[in-house]
Write a protein that holds these residues in place. Structure first.
Motif, short mmCIF file in Angstrom:
data_model
loop_
_atom_site.label_atom_id
_atom_site.label_comp_id
_atom_site.label_asym_id
_atom_site.label_seq_id
_atom_site.Cartn_x
_atom_site.Cartn_y
_atom_site.Cartn_z
N HIS A 1 -13.31 -61.80 90.56
CA HIS A 1 -13.27 -60.12 90.87
C HIS A 1 -11.78 -59.81 91.60
O HIS A 1 -11.33 -58.97 91.14
N ARG A 2 -11.68 -60.70 92.21
CA ARG A 2 -10.34 -60.34 93.12
C ARG A 2 -9.14 -60.52 92.09
O ARG A 2 -8.31 -59.64 91.96
N ASP A 3 -9.34 -61.55 91.17
CA ASP A 3 -8.32 -61.71 89.86
C ASP A 3 -8.31 -60.49 89.23
O ASP A 3 -7.14 -59.88 88.83
N MET A 4 -9.46 -59.86 88.97
CA MET A 4 -9.36 -58.73 88.30
C MET A 4 -8.71 -57.65 88.67
O MET A 4 -7.88 -56.78 87.98
N VAL A 5 -9.01 -57.25 90.01
CA VAL A 5 -8.35 -56.20 90.97
C VAL A 5 -6.99 -56.07 90.84
O VAL A 5 -6.07 -55.18 90.61
N ASP B 1 -14.76 -62.81 82.18
CA ASP B 1 -15.23 -64.19 82.63
C ASP B 1 -16.21 -63.62 83.70
O ASP B 1 -17.27 -64.32 83.87
N ILE B 2 -15.98 -62.51 84.40
CA ILE B 2 -17.19 -62.07 85.38
C ILE B 2 -18.68 -61.68 84.45
O ILE B 2 -19.50 -62.32 84.82
N HIS B 3 -18.33 -60.92 83.52
CA HIS B 3 -19.49 -60.67 82.64
C HIS B 3 -20.22 -61.98 82.30
O HIS B 3 -21.44 -62.05 82.31
N GLN B 4 -19.48 -62.78 81.63
CA GLN B 4 -20.06 -64.04 81.10
C GLN B 4 -20.60 -64.99 82.43
O GLN B 4 -21.76 -65.34 82.10
N HIS C 1 -17.07 -51.88 89.18
CA HIS C 1 -17.10 -53.34 89.35
C HIS C 1 -17.40 -53.55 91.04
O HIS C 1 -18.15 -54.54 91.38
N GLU C 2 -16.80 -52.68 91.55
CA GLU C 2 -16.59 -52.88 93.10
C GLU C 2 -18.09 -52.76 93.49
O GLU C 2 -18.73 -53.40 94.42
N ARG C 3 -18.85 -51.67 93.06
CA ARG C 3 -20.29 -51.65 93.68
C ARG C 3 -20.94 -52.79 93.14
O ARG C 3 -22.10 -52.97 93.75
N MET C 4 -20.90 -53.07 91.84
CA MET C 4 -21.59 -54.20 91.25
C MET C 4 -21.41 -55.31 92.32
O MET C 4 -22.41 -56.05 92.65
N MET C 5 -20.27 -55.64 92.82
CA MET C 5 -20.04 -56.68 93.78
C MET C 5 -20.99 -56.61 94.99
O MET C 5 -21.54 -57.58 95.38
N ALA C 6 -20.88 -55.39 95.58
CA ALA C 6 -21.83 -55.21 96.71
C ALA C 6 -23.24 -55.21 96.47
O ALA C 6 -23.52 -56.26 97.61
N LYS C 7 -23.72 -55.09 95.38
CA LYS C 7 -25.00 -55.29 94.92
C LYS C 7 -25.32 -56.67 95.01
O LYS C 7 -26.30 -57.24 95.35
N ILE D 1 -21.83 -67.07 93.29
CA ILE D 1 -21.49 -65.62 93.89
C ILE D 1 -19.94 -65.78 94.33
O ILE D 1 -19.14 -64.82 93.92
N ALA D 2 -19.63 -66.69 95.08
CA ALA D 2 -18.29 -67.06 95.60
C ALA D 2 -17.57 -66.88 94.36
O ALA D 2 -16.18 -66.43 94.37
N ASP D 3 -17.85 -67.81 93.31
CA ASP D 3 -16.96 -67.78 92.31
C ASP D 3 -16.80 -66.32 91.59
O ASP D 3 -15.63 -65.96 90.91
N ILE D 4 -17.81 -65.80 91.55
CA ILE D 4 -17.47 -64.45 90.88
C ILE D 4 -16.61 -63.22 91.62
O ILE D 4 -15.70 -62.64 91.11
#
Lengths: 227, 227
Positions: free
Chosen positions: B116-120, B137-140, B183-189, B109-112
């Motif tokens: 995610h931060r890279d993406m933002v 990468d995230i979806h993968q 994506h933000e909301r996905m990360m929260a979940k 999860i930390a890796d994702i």
DNA sequence: TGACTGAATTATGAATTCATAATTACGTTT
DNA sequence: AAACGTAATTATGAATTCATAATTCAGTCA
């Protein structure tokens, strides 16, 4: 002349793909068994080229595994693979149920009703063969009714991997009754065109089937000889 | 000696399948374009036999279409196919999200989170290329995190069909902002390990992406020349 | 007697060849 | 000059051939 539909004459290797896949799916070629090119060539009366092309396709579909310089073997359906496959199938069936509710004409639903009655009749007659056929027809009709070719093709592949004849002998009386009940409820949802409801039930139906298979496997201890 | 791991030397046609598929997916070979065996043979330095085997596999995967006696063409992604494909992908992603919540370790999860931060960051820098990469990468990672090989392979096939480079240019500012928010909301979940919640969001995210593509296609009117 | 070595056999991956369908080029006819 | 029909060319489906990796089997030695 833009309307001219291309005439479909199946090429040799396409024909072979279908034939070979059937041999695997209906368990004529047993899991783990070697698939000797030579024998199959003379059996089908073709040269090795189209047969090998067909084997490559079957391998990409997951029905056979190719080992470099050691030919093809019928793919074993491992427990892990079952555990991976059923959740995916169940989601595809869920989607199919939803779409079928939206897209099926009344006539289509009536047709499924008829097959459902056939299935119930086969159940009461304890005719496993007829039951199996009717059951498969119903699921097939629902998938087709979804009118989504991508869904259909992927479902077909996964179903083929899992649908091995021997699984049917594992059908316990208890599970059989349960399955009939699930189908009754599915039909009710379909009649009501309750898309989400049907989808939910189809997903559950698959997962219950999955549980029954796993149970049967754990109990029976499928021998799975040699490699 | 039972532990000896078979050395993996990819057979020629396997290599070709990958290479050719990449050419199609990264849009080097354009949709509708003819795939002349001769040229490819000399380009890759192989004979026709392995190349033709590879083309058969690509055809079964849906990346090329074979016409009897008239060779192979890169498959066109029709609107109908998009409309069929996205609902299926979205369900697979939903399942992936649920399973990833269950199976991912904290490190995963930390890796994702990092990606995610890279993406933002790429979003704020308006770096479409970097955004695209991080997003993929995230979806993968989420798919991989589901730890379901069947799910992964089928998702990969469908994603490959849809993922053509040109789609990225269609990304409107509005949709881009929306996607980031999703994506933000996905990360929260994901952080909360809310399996159903993440699954739901991933399904929605895909369907929104779908809507955006359709909108872009309808607006832009993709030329789609000759057959 | 049993395990190892190495030659003979077999089967497979890949190249080449062959037959035929499709496409192109050309000539004829109007 | 345009359109049709036919011959030449090209490309493809399939068979055959070739090279090499696996397997089998016989022979040898401990």
């Amino acid at each position: 002349m833009t309307l001219t539909q291309a005439i479909k004459r199946p090429t040799l290797h396409e024909e072979l793909v279908d034939r070979l896949r059937n041999l695997v799916v209906d368990d004529t070629l047993k899991p783990g068994e070697k698939v000797p090119e030579k024998e199959l060539c003379e059996a089908f009366g073709v040269s090795r080229t189209p047969l090998r092309e067909a084997l490559k396709v079957l391998a990409s579909e997951g029905f056979v595994v190719l080992q470099a310089n050691r030919g093809a073997r019928v793919a074993r359906v491992t427990r892990q693979e079952l555990e991976d496959t059923f959740p995916v199938i169940s989601r595809l069936e869920q989607l199919a149920g939803e779409l079928a509710c939206a897209h099926l004409e009344d006539a289509g639903i009536a047709d499924i009703e008829a097959r459902h009655r056939d299935m119930v009749q086969a159940y009461h007659a304890r005719d496993r063969q007829a039951y199996f056929q009717a059951n498969q027809d119903i699921h097939q009709a629902l998938i087709r009714g979804a009118q989504n070719e991508i869904l259909e093709s992927h479902h077909k592949l996964l179903a083929g991997r899992v649908r091995r004849a021997r699984f049917m002998v594992n059908l316990s009386d208890e599970r059989w009754a349960e399955a009939i009940d699930e189908h009754e409820r599915m039909m009710a949802k379909l009649r009501a065109r309750d898309a989400d409801g049907l989808g939910q039930l189809m997903k559950l139906h698959m997962m219950n089937k999955f549980a029954a298979h796993i149970k049967a496997i754990d109990a029976g201890g499928d021998a799975e000889p040699e490699g």
